[in-house]
Design an enzyme around this catalytic site. Sequence first.
Site, mmCIF file in Angstrom:
data_model
loop_
_atom_site.group_PDB
_atom_site.id
_atom_site.type_symbol
_atom_site.label_atom_id
_atom_site.label_comp_id
_atom_site.label_asym_id
_atom_site.label_seq_id
_atom_site.Cartn_x
_atom_site.Cartn_y
_atom_site.Cartn_z
ATOM 1 N N CYS A 189 32.169 43.451 56.360
ATOM 2 C CA CYS A 189 32.396 44.887 56.593
ATOM 3 C C CYS A 189 33.862 45.291 56.637
ATOM 4 O O CYS A 189 34.169 46.482 56.649
ATOM 5 C CB CYS A 189 31.711 45.319 57.885
ATOM 6 S SG CYS A 189 29.908 45.226 57.772
ATOM 7 N N HIS A 240 35.020 51.126 61.338
ATOM 8 C CA HIS A 240 33.793 50.759 60.637
ATOM 9 C C HIS A 240 32.630 51.444 61.356
ATOM 10 O O HIS A 240 32.557 51.428 62.576
ATOM 11 C CB HIS A 240 33.628 49.239 60.663
ATOM 12 C CG HIS A 240 32.307 48.796 60.119
ATOM 13 N ND1 HIS A 240 31.786 49.275 58.945
ATOM 14 C CD2 HIS A 240 31.379 47.920 60.612
ATOM 15 C CE1 HIS A 240 30.619 48.719 58.717
ATOM 16 N NE2 HIS A 240 30.350 47.901 59.713
ATOM 17 N N ASN A 256 25.359 52.644 58.637
ATOM 18 C CA ASN A 256 26.316 51.549 58.425
ATOM 19 C C ASN A 256 26.239 51.145 56.954
ATOM 20 O O ASN A 256 25.231 50.631 56.495
ATOM 21 C CB ASN A 256 25.931 50.379 59.339
ATOM 22 C CG ASN A 256 26.808 49.149 59.154
ATOM 23 O OD1 ASN A 256 27.443 48.959 58.104
ATOM 24 N ND2 ASN A 256 26.854 48.302 60.157
#
Lengths: 326, 326
Positions: free
Chosen positions: A114, A253, A283
């Site tokens: 990520c 994030h 996400n």
Amino acid sequence: MLPLSILSSGKALPAHRVTSAELDITLAKPSGYVEKRSGIRYRYHAGPDESQSALAARALDDALARGGIDASSIDLLLSAAGVQEQALPSTACRILDLAGLRPGTPGFDISASCVSFLVALEVAAGLLNAGAHRRIAIVASDLASRGIDWGCPEASLIFGDGAAAVVVERGDGTRGIESYRLQTFPEGKAYCEIRAGGTRRNPRVGVDAADFLFRMHGKRVFKLSASVLDGLLAGLLDDAHVTLDDIDTIVPHQASHLGMQHVAARLKVAPERVVDIYATHGNQVAASIPTALHEAFLTGRAQAGQRVMLVGTAAGLTVGGMIIRL
Amino acid sequence: MLPLSILSSGKALPAHRVTSAELDITLAKPSGYVEKRSGIRYRYHAGPDESQSALAARALDDALARGGIDASSIDLLLSAAGVQEQALPSTACRILDLAGLRPGTPGFDISASCVSFLVALEVAAGLLNAGAHRRIAIVASDLASRGIDWGCPEASLIFGDGAAAVVVERGDGTRGIESYRLQTFPEGKAYCEIRAGGTRRNPRVGVDAADFLFRMHGKRVFKLSASVLDGLLAGLLDDAHVTLDDIDTIVPHQASHLGMQHVAARLKVAPERVVDIYATHGNQVAASIPTALHEAFLTGRAQAGQRVMLVGTAAGLTVGGMIIRL
């Protein structure tokens, strides 16, 4: 400061918007369950005919169009995805095939789950300052929907697909990366994982359908991240010789509802200083940070001369952060 | 010149040596068929219990031991593999878990198929010169045996597993990368591929056993490579302001028997100037170039002050080359 200038940004989303209300029905849950549990109103999932590379190429097109940038001026394409399109060759090759750049333009993949986009920005800055390239496109893309285990509420409701891109140059030295930190704690390597897809679990040595699904131990991720995040953030500020008051906007994030709240609480900053697109995107793995950064550019929360902090936790377990002077 | 100093190198091979004579029997071919067809006497294949990351960690250990380098002095691990260990997280995380470096040492993956190591060297040089890191370990590893289609002679007989590593620093500026070129021609994206392993072919959207196997269209690879390689090589020499006579040793990707001969013929150099470990290792994908470079160091064909050219063609189709002053 490591000189770097972000010329333009863009994003792309699959056509199909999946509302949490729709998922309540699909998963036979009470009305409101998915939104309450996930903190998401809707996310986008690619259909079976949509590809990661096509989404990535659309995000790059968007960045080029918004910046009025000639595709032929790009001399390197960095693909920064959490999960690749296939085992071989690189996702970059597949994006290049659709991107309309100059024939021969090189590309390769950078992967740090990520936080891949953060790492790609630092790598790009290194290459630009070394004179190896003049104008680099970074494209982050992920189709998390391909690996969702719908039997696992914790890890299934939170993911959305997407892609985002930036075009960067060295610039004139007045803007760039003021600090950058990356740390990996491999004791967390199995806390978030897709076991298949490479040499470990495949038909030759044994694999089953569950190995293709994303597995997460949320509590362990949270505990390990929490134990190292304060140090990372303090280090980032120290290295840049600034305090949190000097940061205009924080782009985390978009890991999860609680994860986002945790970052704001930990930093003790007002929520409006933190870019939060989680409720409408979910996400998006490696595409989350650049999609949120793009949103910050579009809404005037990231402007020339301002200072932005990018930060995230990632599978691995890897944590990374960056302070950029725009 | 972009400053870069290679402090040490190492390699690792699986325990099981697979001779071509053994393969003649396994594949029910006449005696001598496999060696004649592949140009290989033996290669090494990992057993089902051996992992890519463990092999990679052993190669790194070897490089550290040979250089007398303290593992705790490494501040970044770059994994440069053609195919990863699993879809998520990065192969670097899995190597770090076994490598005994300082807790928190960051790692990420760089992937450009068989020229991943070249790209990782350039990225490392960029990061070191930007001051982002001081001492970087680059580890290339591939277990090609996991994806061999034994029904396809062209693509099955040539592969071996392996890993190799180098430790690099910026150095004092007297040695480094004199030129570097990378080009991608995505019209060749399907000439060498493993279609499964990511978002394209998986249980959610459809996959079959053959998608996990390596597919190659050798003639197309050869034709496309041949059409671009001369330009790449000439560009490398031009950029470094040298001629072929100034290159002490050439370290090509150990692609195939014919591929190796082709490079030497194309360059019009005596075979002894070209490092050739193909007959005893096979094509080790991303591990080929650093394993051959390690061999050059061990045999005194790559020494301080000398100039080495690394060059290779890769899936994608990507071609890359580098001239390094050691």
